[in-house]
Design a protein around this motif. Structure first.
Motif, PDB file in Angstrom:
ATOM      1  N   THR A 102       1.021  -1.705  -1.249  1.00 15.49           N
ATOM      2  CA  THR A 102      -0.233  -1.326  -0.519  1.00 15.49           C
ATOM      3  C   THR A 102       0.080  -1.041   0.899  1.00 15.49           C
ATOM      4  N   TRP A 103      -0.519   0.159   1.205  1.00  9.50           N
ATOM      5  CA  TRP A 103      -0.461   0.556   2.466  1.00  9.50           C
ATOM      6  C   TRP A 103      -1.748   1.205   3.138  1.00  9.50           C
ATOM      7  N   VAL A 104      -1.942   0.992   4.404  1.00 14.18           N
ATOM      8  CA  VAL A 104      -3.037   1.434   4.908  1.00 14.18           C
ATOM      9  C   VAL A 104      -2.533   2.611   5.821  1.00 14.18           C
ATOM     10  N   ILE A 105      -3.316   3.773   5.798  1.00 15.47           N
ATOM     11  CA  ILE A 105      -3.184   4.893   6.645  1.00 15.47           C
ATOM     12  C   ILE A 105      -4.468   5.155   7.411  1.00 15.47           C
TER      13      ILE A 105
ATOM     14  N   PRO B 146       1.833   5.077   8.018  1.00 13.39           N
ATOM     15  CA  PRO B 146       1.405   4.277   7.303  1.00 13.39           C
ATOM     16  C   PRO B 146       1.940   2.594   7.567  1.00 13.39           C
ATOM     17  N   VAL B 147       1.029   1.668   7.321  1.00  9.66           N
ATOM     18  CA  VAL B 147       1.257   0.318   7.605  1.00  9.66           C
ATOM     19  C   VAL B 147       1.573  -0.498   6.175  1.00  9.66           C
ATOM     20  N   ASP B 148       2.492  -1.155   5.652  1.00 11.21           N
ATOM     21  CA  ASP B 148       2.685  -1.949   4.611  1.00 11.21           C
ATOM     22  C   ASP B 148       1.922  -3.189   4.686  1.00 11.21           C
ATOM     23  N   ILE B 149       0.800  -3.385   4.051  1.00 12.23           N
ATOM     24  CA  ILE B 149      -0.061  -4.404   3.904  1.00 12.23           C
ATOM     25  C   ILE B 149       0.133  -5.416   2.463  1.00 12.23           C
ATOM     26  N   THR B 150       1.180  -5.154   1.776  1.00 11.77           N
ATOM     27  CA  THR B 150       1.503  -5.556   0.515  1.00 11.77           C
ATOM     28  C   THR B 150       1.428  -7.210   0.741  1.00 11.77           C
ATOM     29  N   VAL B 151       1.927  -7.714   1.755  1.00  8.30           N
ATOM     30  CA  VAL B 151       2.199  -9.240   1.886  1.00  8.30           C
ATOM     31  C   VAL B 151       0.898  -9.654   2.227  1.00  8.30           C
TER      32      VAL B 151
END
Length: 270
Positions: free
Chosen positions: A243-246, A252-257
């Motif tokens: 899951t990524w925030v743009i 993009p920032v990976d927010i998976t964790v």
């Protein structure tokens, strides 16, 4: 992921592709030597104008506009078949189509376009691309919103549909399914972006709802080009189920964790 991902010779479907982020994705992917990009939209005039423009630049065989209401499963299935019958393969599907309305009587329409259509398109894409279905693998990107991460009293139905997209993608993008299908599935949560979706009627509520969704982030309105570049970057590098925030015209920032940890905390309290 092995070798670096590239769009060369890829066949791509983009929903909601006639304007805004969708048309930006179509242009960018074509410029990276995709074999063909088909884009789906209900906006016939805008879709045809864009098609003529892109044919002049890239050639007749490179791009195709298909008028399609993605919430109509028959039309959506026909659009997929049209692409597959012509090119015998499909490599990437970007489920970008969405609507935002304040009309109380149109809430079902929002659910149908923003969420139900994403499910249908994802299932059709898996059937067409999955190794276990005779395909060669591929990529599915489902476009969500930062409003999926924080409740918004002013846009409850829209926010709920985008939260549903996020949860659906995270739940279907299992390692077990990926090992069989070789289809990577990711979610991108977009911050406020300068598109027609954000009319004056909604922009303040949308901006305020996205503020502080992620620590240290504000709701700075980003350019369409930034959203497009972010989605392209995610396609190239993201792992299955991520899951990524743009937002904020930033990479993009990976927010998976963070997303998975939030679910874990809730489950532990149940």
């Amino acid at each position: 992921m092995g070798q670096p991902f590239c769009f060369d010779d890829k066949v791509v479907i983009v929903t909601g592709g006639a304007a805004g982020i969708g048309s930006g994705l179509v242009r960018d992917i074509l410029s990276q030597d995709a074999r063909h990009v088909a884009y789906l939209d209900v906006a016939q005039r805008e879709g045809e104008v864009l098609e003529r423009e892109l044919i002049n630049v890239f050639g007749t065989l490179k791009v195709m506009f298909i008028k399609c209401d993605v919430s109509n499963e028959t039309q959506l299935n026909a659009a997929f078949k049209k692409v597959l019958n012509k090119f015998y393969k499909l490599d990437i599907v970007i489920n970008n189509a969405a609507i935002l309305t304040a009309e109380d009587t149109l809430y079902k329409r929002m659910v149908d376009v923003n969420f139900t259509a994403v499910i249908c398109s994802t299932m059709m894409a898996l059937a067409a691309m999955g190794n276990d279905k005779g395909g060669s693998g591929g990529v599915i990107v489902n476009v969500s919103s930062m409003l999926a991460l924080k409740p918004n009293m002013h846009l409850p139905v829209y926010s709920a549909t985008k939260a549903a997209v996020l949860q659906f993608t995270n739940n279907i993008a299992t390692n077990d399914l990926y090992s069989k299908s070789q289809v990577r599935m990711m979610t991108v949560c977009l911050g406020p972006t300068d598109t027609a979706l954000l009319s004056k009627q909604f922009s303040e509520h949308f901006d305020n709802g996205c503020t502080h969704c992620i620590a240290s982030r504000t709701a700075e309105r980003q350019r369409v080009e930034s959203a497009v570049k972010g989605i392209i970057d995610v396609i190239k590098k993201a792992e299955n189920g991520s899951t990524w925030v743009i937002a904020n015209n930033e990479p993009p920032v990976d927010i998976t964790v963070s997303v998975k940890e939030g679910v874990r905390i809730v489950c532990n309290k149940c």
